[in-house]
Scaffold this active site. Structure first.
Site, PDB file in Angstrom:
ATOM      1  CG  ASP A  20      -2.017  -1.002   1.149  1.00 30.35           C
ATOM      2  OD1 ASP A  20      -2.226  -1.565   0.066  1.00 30.35           O
ATOM      3  OD2 ASP A  20      -2.663  -1.255   2.184  1.00 30.35           O
TER       4      ASP A  20
ATOM      5  NE  ARG B 232      -1.337  -9.334   0.363  1.00 30.81           N
ATOM      6  CZ  ARG B 232      -2.478  -9.459   1.056  1.00 30.81           C
ATOM      7  NH1 ARG B 232      -3.371  -8.477   1.038  1.00 30.81           N
ATOM      8  NH2 ARG B 232      -2.712 -10.507   1.767  1.00 30.81           N
TER       9      ARG B 232
ATOM     10  CE  LYS C 108      -9.384  16.596 -26.747  1.00 28.90           C
ATOM     11  NZ  LYS C 108      -8.383  16.402 -25.691  1.00 28.90           N
TER      12      LYS C 108
ATOM     13  NE  ARG D 111     -17.099  -5.029 -24.230  1.00 28.44           N
ATOM     14  CZ  ARG D 111     -17.044  -6.349 -24.299  1.00 28.44           C
ATOM     15  NH1 ARG D 111     -15.951  -6.979 -23.933  1.00 28.44           N
ATOM     16  NH2 ARG D 111     -18.081  -7.025 -24.733  1.00 28.44           N
TER      17      ARG D 111
END
Ligand code: F6P
Length: 326
Positions: A131, A259, A215, A166
């Site tokens: 983290d 991780r 755009k 997408r």
């Protein structure tokens, strides 16, 4: 001569790539100075249950490149209790340990601080968490690897996003901190990055998407930290879809893939340095501090400050990311 003759080392909290490189550095530095080194399994739980393993040089062979932690890890509930800590201390005395090195995150240092105050056992902390949310070091062990893992995953998702026109909402780890989201988002050219440190506005996000759409942007990537206040990637996607339907959307939660894996060179170097320095600090009678690296210098921060102070993300990068992906 230093009063420290035998040390224990454990990993605690979420595992992080580079923890093994750090264990190796602690063990080999300790042995070099003639210390006994004991590995404690399963974090503070192992300290309470008496799970000790003598470490020799061969016990840390061939692990510098391996993710996870050979000592295993846990978030210990029992160590939060006075009874658990008292049992842990009895085991330390029985094992004749003079000091402990604990590799972990905020919760680890919180426990370490309480324990040290109660039983006066010298302890040094090493920041190990993907983290990067620890004050007193520029980077924590595992952060760089996690960021690279996310970046590679996003690159792959971009291929399919682009092929199908997408918009993807990709959730990355970080319950309380947006370091992984921010750095990986910039590195992968995300259209926007949502982090716990700022208030997310769905209106603003739709504006950004719509500017891109006008755009002629056919696809896009929005990185969402799991602790974002809008509620994670599924929730953000739902809120956007409700009001803006120019894109076919998908959600990917990267999860624990972040991780694992072989640590990057940066993480191996950081882990080796911090493990080495932690042992040297104990030998110099330093204790109750976390060892970190700031601006390439080794620094020691008292547990209390490492826990209390908040390390902020570089908010200017959020703006930069938007400009660069516009
Ligand atoms: O603290 C590291 C971390 O990976 C966080 O980013 C994440 O929120 C948490 O651990 C997940 O914890 P667990 O593996 O216990 O579900």
């Amino acid at each position: 001569m230093s009063s420290i003759q035998k040390i224990g080392v454990l990993t605690s909290g979420g595992d992080a790539p580079g923890m093994n490189a750090c264990i190796r550095a602690v063990v080999r530095t300790g042995l070099y100075h003639g210390l006994g080194v004991s590995g404690i399994l399963n974090g503070f739980n192992g300290l309470i249950r008496g799970e000790f393993r003598p470490m020799d040089s061969a016990s840390v062979s061939n692990i510098i490149q391996r993710g996870g932690t050979i000592l295993k890890t846990a978030r210990s509930e029992a160590f939060r209790t006075r009874k658990g800590r008292a049992t842990a201390y009895d085991n330390i005395v029985q094992q004749r340990l003079d000091a402990l090195i604990v590799i972990g995150g905020n919760g680890t240092f919180t426990g370490a601080r309480v324990f040290m105050n109660e039983f006066d056992i010298p302890m040094i902390g090493i920041p190990g968490t993907i983290d990067n949310d620890l004050f007193g070091t520029d980077n924590t062990i595992g952060y760089d690897t996690a960021v690279n893992t996310v970046m590679e995953a996003v690159d792959k998702i971009r291929d399919t996003a682009d092929s199908h026109n997408r918009l993807f909402f990709i959730e990355v780890m970080g319950r309380d901190a947006g370091f992984i989201a921010l750095r990986s988002g910039v590195a992968s050219g995300a259209e926007d990055i949502l982090v716990p440190e700022t208030t997310t506005s769905i209106d603003e996000l739709i504006d950004i998407l719509d500017r891109g759409f006008r755009k002629n942007k056919k696809s896009g990537i929005i990185i969402v930290a799991e602790g974002d206040d809008a509620g994670g990637a599924f929730e953000v996607a739902r809120k956007v879809r409700e009001r803006y339907d120019h894109y076919d959307t998908r959600v990917t939660v990267l999860g624990h893939i972040q991780r694992g894996g072989s640590p990057t060179a940066s993480d191996r170097l950081l882990a080796s340095t911090l493990g080495f320095e932690a042992v040297n600090a104990l030998r110099a009678e330093n204790k109750g501090v976390m060892v970190g690296v700031i601006n390439r210098k080794v620094v020691f921060t008292p547990f209390e400050q490492a826990i209390k102070h908040h390390k902020d993300i570089r908010r200017d990068l959020l703006e930069m990311a938007r400009i660069l992906s516009s």
